[in-house]
Write a protein that holds these residues in place. Structure first.
Motif, PDB file in Angstrom:
ATOM      1  N   ASP A   1       0.815  -1.217   0.000  1.00 18.17           N
ATOM      2  CA  ASP A   1       0.000   0.000   0.000  1.00 18.17           C
ATOM      3  C   ASP A   1       0.847   1.266   0.000  1.00 18.17           C
ATOM      4  OD1 ASP A   1      -2.339  -1.479  -0.015  1.00 18.17           O
ATOM      5  OD2 ASP A   1      -2.487  -1.514   2.180  1.00 18.17           O
ATOM      6  N   SER A   2       2.145   1.123   0.278  1.00 22.69           N
ATOM      7  CA  SER A   2       3.018   2.296   0.263  1.00 22.69           C
ATOM      8  C   SER A   2       3.406   2.612  -1.177  1.00 22.69           C
ATOM      9  CB  SER A   2       4.277   2.026   1.099  1.00 22.69           C
ATOM     10  OG  SER A   2       5.139   1.135   0.415  1.00 22.69           O
ATOM     11  N   PRO A   3       3.761   3.861  -1.466  1.00 24.06           N
ATOM     12  CA  PRO A   3       4.186   4.198  -2.830  1.00 24.06           C
ATOM     13  C   PRO A   3       5.374   3.344  -3.307  1.00 24.06           C
ATOM     14  CG  PRO A   3       3.742   6.204  -1.613  1.00 24.06           C
ATOM     15  CD  PRO A   3       3.666   5.068  -0.624  1.00 24.06           C
ATOM     16  N   ALA A   4       6.373   3.147  -2.444  1.00 20.57           N
ATOM     17  CA  ALA A   4       7.535   2.338  -2.822  1.00 20.57           C
ATOM     18  C   ALA A   4       7.128   0.880  -3.011  1.00 20.57           C
ATOM     19  CB  ALA A   4       8.637   2.456  -1.768  1.00 20.57           C
ATOM     20  N   GLY A   5       6.278   0.376  -2.142  1.00 17.23           N
ATOM     21  CA  GLY A   5       5.803  -1.004  -2.253  1.00 17.23           C
ATOM     22  C   GLY A   5       5.009  -1.216  -3.530  1.00 17.23           C
ATOM     23  N   LYS A   6       4.219  -0.216  -3.915  1.00 20.55           N
ATOM     24  CA  LYS A   6       3.451  -0.308  -5.173  1.00 20.55           C
ATOM     25  C   LYS A   6       4.396  -0.366  -6.375  1.00 20.55           C
ATOM     26  CE  LYS A   6      -0.718   1.952  -3.564  1.00 20.55           C
ATOM     27  NZ  LYS A   6      -1.563   3.138  -3.614  1.00 20.55           N
ATOM     28  N   ARG A   7       5.463   0.453  -6.344  1.00 21.27           N
ATOM     29  CA  ARG A   7       6.452   0.419  -7.436  1.00 21.27           C
ATOM     30  C   ARG A   7       7.104  -0.953  -7.535  1.00 21.27           C
ATOM     31  NH1 ARG A   7       7.631   5.521  -5.741  1.00 21.27           N
ATOM     32  NH2 ARG A   7       9.369   4.823  -4.460  1.00 21.27           N
ATOM     33  N   MET A   8       7.446  -1.493  -6.355  1.00 19.78           N
ATOM     34  CA  MET A   8       8.078  -2.819  -6.338  1.00 19.78           C
ATOM     35  C   MET A   8       7.108  -3.883  -6.857  1.00 19.78           C
ATOM     36  SD  MET A   8      11.099  -2.292  -5.280  1.00 19.78           S
ATOM     37  CE  MET A   8      12.127  -3.062  -4.100  1.00 19.78           C
ATOM     38  N   ALA A   9       5.860  -3.822  -6.447  1.00 22.22           N
ATOM     39  CA  ALA A   9       4.867  -4.802  -6.901  1.00 22.22           C
ATOM     40  C   ALA A   9       4.639  -4.679  -8.406  1.00 22.22           C
ATOM     41  CB  ALA A   9       3.562  -4.623  -6.136  1.00 22.22           C
ATOM     42  N   THR A  10       4.588  -3.450  -8.910  1.00 19.30           N
ATOM     43  CA  THR A  10       4.426  -3.247 -10.354  1.00 19.30           C
ATOM     44  C   THR A  10       5.633  -3.803 -11.109  1.00 19.30           C
ATOM     45  OG1 THR A  10       3.033  -1.303 -10.020  1.00 19.30           O
ATOM     46  CG2 THR A  10       4.121  -1.503 -12.166  1.00 19.30           C
ATOM     47  N   SER A  11       6.822  -3.558 -10.575  1.00 17.58           N
ATOM     48  CA  SER A  11       8.037  -4.099 -11.195  1.00 17.58           C
ATOM     49  C   SER A  11       7.997  -5.623 -11.202  1.00 17.58           C
ATOM     50  CB  SER A  11       9.282  -3.612 -10.454  1.00 17.58           C
ATOM     51  OG  SER A  11       9.406  -2.215 -10.566  1.00 17.58           O
ATOM     52  N   ASN A  12       7.569  -6.214 -10.101  1.00 13.11           N
ATOM     53  CA  ASN A  12       7.461  -7.669 -10.020  1.00 13.11           C
ATOM     54  C   ASN A  12       6.504  -8.189 -11.090  1.00 13.11           C
ATOM     55  OD1 ASN A  12       7.508 -10.364  -9.093  1.00 13.11           O
ATOM     56  ND2 ASN A  12       5.728  -9.960  -7.833  1.00 13.11           N
ATOM     57  N   ARG A  13       5.346  -7.562 -11.232  1.00 12.84           N
ATOM     58  CA  ARG A  13       4.377  -8.006 -12.250  1.00 12.84           C
ATOM     59  C   ARG A  13       4.963  -7.864 -13.650  1.00 12.84           C
ATOM     60  NH1 ARG A  13       1.025  -5.108  -8.943  1.00 12.84           N
ATOM     61  NH2 ARG A  13       0.723  -3.459 -10.476  1.00 12.84           N
ATOM     62  N   PHE A  14       5.707  -6.791 -13.881  1.00  9.96           N
ATOM     63  CA  PHE A  14       6.330  -6.587 -15.189  1.00  9.96           C
ATOM     64  C   PHE A  14       7.323  -7.708 -15.499  1.00  9.96           C
ATOM     65  CE2 PHE A  14       9.882  -4.840 -17.708  1.00  9.96           C
ATOM     66  CZ  PHE A  14       9.202  -4.617 -18.894  1.00  9.96           C
ATOM     67  N   PHE A  15       8.195  -8.037 -14.541  1.00  8.68           N
ATOM     68  CA  PHE A  15       9.174  -9.093 -14.768  1.00  8.68           C
ATOM     69  C   PHE A  15       8.500 -10.452 -14.952  1.00  8.68           C
ATOM     70  CE2 PHE A  15      12.214  -6.119 -12.541  1.00  8.68           C
ATOM     71  CZ  PHE A  15      12.864  -5.772 -13.700  1.00  8.68           C
ATOM     72  N   GLU A  16       7.437 -10.700 -14.211  1.00 10.06           N
ATOM     73  CA  GLU A  16       6.701 -11.953 -14.396  1.00 10.06           C
ATOM     74  C   GLU A  16       6.051 -11.993 -15.782  1.00 10.06           C
ATOM     75  OE1 GLU A  16       6.543 -14.821 -12.630  1.00 10.06           O
ATOM     76  OE2 GLU A  16       8.183 -13.842 -11.553  1.00 10.06           O
ATOM     77  N   PHE A  17       5.532 -10.865 -16.243  1.00 14.44           N
ATOM     78  CA  PHE A  17       4.960 -10.785 -17.590  1.00 14.44           C
ATOM     79  C   PHE A  17       6.040 -11.087 -18.633  1.00 14.44           C
ATOM     80  CE2 PHE A  17       4.375  -8.171 -21.398  1.00 14.44           C
ATOM     81  CZ  PHE A  17       3.165  -8.665 -21.868  1.00 14.44           C
ATOM     82  N   LEU A  18       7.207 -10.480 -18.486  1.00 16.30           N
ATOM     83  CA  LEU A  18       8.308 -10.726 -19.421  1.00 16.30           C
ATOM     84  C   LEU A  18       8.697 -12.197 -19.438  1.00 16.30           C
ATOM     85  CD1 LEU A  18      10.867  -7.795 -19.001  1.00 16.30           C
ATOM     86  CD2 LEU A  18       9.376  -8.260 -20.938  1.00 16.30           C
ATOM     87  N   ARG A  19       8.792 -12.792 -18.282  1.00 11.95           N
ATOM     88  CA  ARG A  19       9.171 -14.205 -18.212  1.00 11.95           C
ATOM     89  C   ARG A  19       8.153 -15.079 -18.925  1.00 11.95           C
ATOM     90  NH1 ARG A  19       9.696 -16.461 -12.910  1.00 11.95           N
ATOM     91  NH2 ARG A  19      10.746 -18.145 -13.990  1.00 11.95           N
TER      92      ARG A  19
END
Length: 150
Positions: free
Chosen positions: A118-136
């Motif tokens: 729910d934190s701004p930094a946590g949201k960035r990290m979660a979005t990055s995680n989803r992006f890398f999973e999408f790429l994989r």
């Protein structure tokens, strides 16, 4: 400097690989192996072709072997090892990149949990995680299509 068009090509393509993140000498060695009809060469042949020291070749081939882009072998009756580019060198390079993406994805998921999604930094990290999973996932499907095409 030589007027050999192949030598110029090796330097040009190696620069592209270097710009993409591969260390310069491994990029030169890999490209030199790519342009050989046999796809292989000894350390001495590579040093001569690239006009560099054997020590430079040693470090480059160690790196390229480690990332799975070349193999080391020896022909029957020969005393010297040779280095070769396997037919699936690019596939192996992409597969190694997949391992990196997996590690990054895992680290991003850990960071999102640590910081709170729910934190701004946590949201960035979660979005990055989803992006890398999408790429994989996309890479897996793309490589499946490549295997089917071959």
């Amino acid at each position: 400097m030589t007027d050999d068009p192949v030598a110029h090509y090796v330097e040009r393509f190696a620069l592209l690989l270097s710009d993409a993140g591969m260390p310069r000498m491994p990029a030169r060695v890999f490209t030199r192996l790519l342009v050989n009809d046999s796809g292989k060469a000894s350390a001495t042949e590579l040093a001569q072709a690239l006009q560099v020291s054997p020590a430079a070749i040693s470090g480059a081939v160690r790196y390229l072997e480690h990332v799975g882009m070349i193999t080391r072998g020896r022909d029957p009756g020969q005393r010297r090892d040779h280095y070769a580019v396997p037919d699936d060198a690019w596939y192996e390079a992409i597969m190694n990149r997949d391992k990196v993406l997996s590690a990054w994805s895992s680290a991003m998921a850990d960071g999102a949990k640590l910081l709170g999604e729910d934190s701004p930094a946590g949201k960035r990290m979660a979005t990055s995680n989803r992006f890398f999973e999408f790429l994989r996932q996309e890479m897996d499907e793309m490589l499946d299509r490549w295997r089917a095409q071959r």
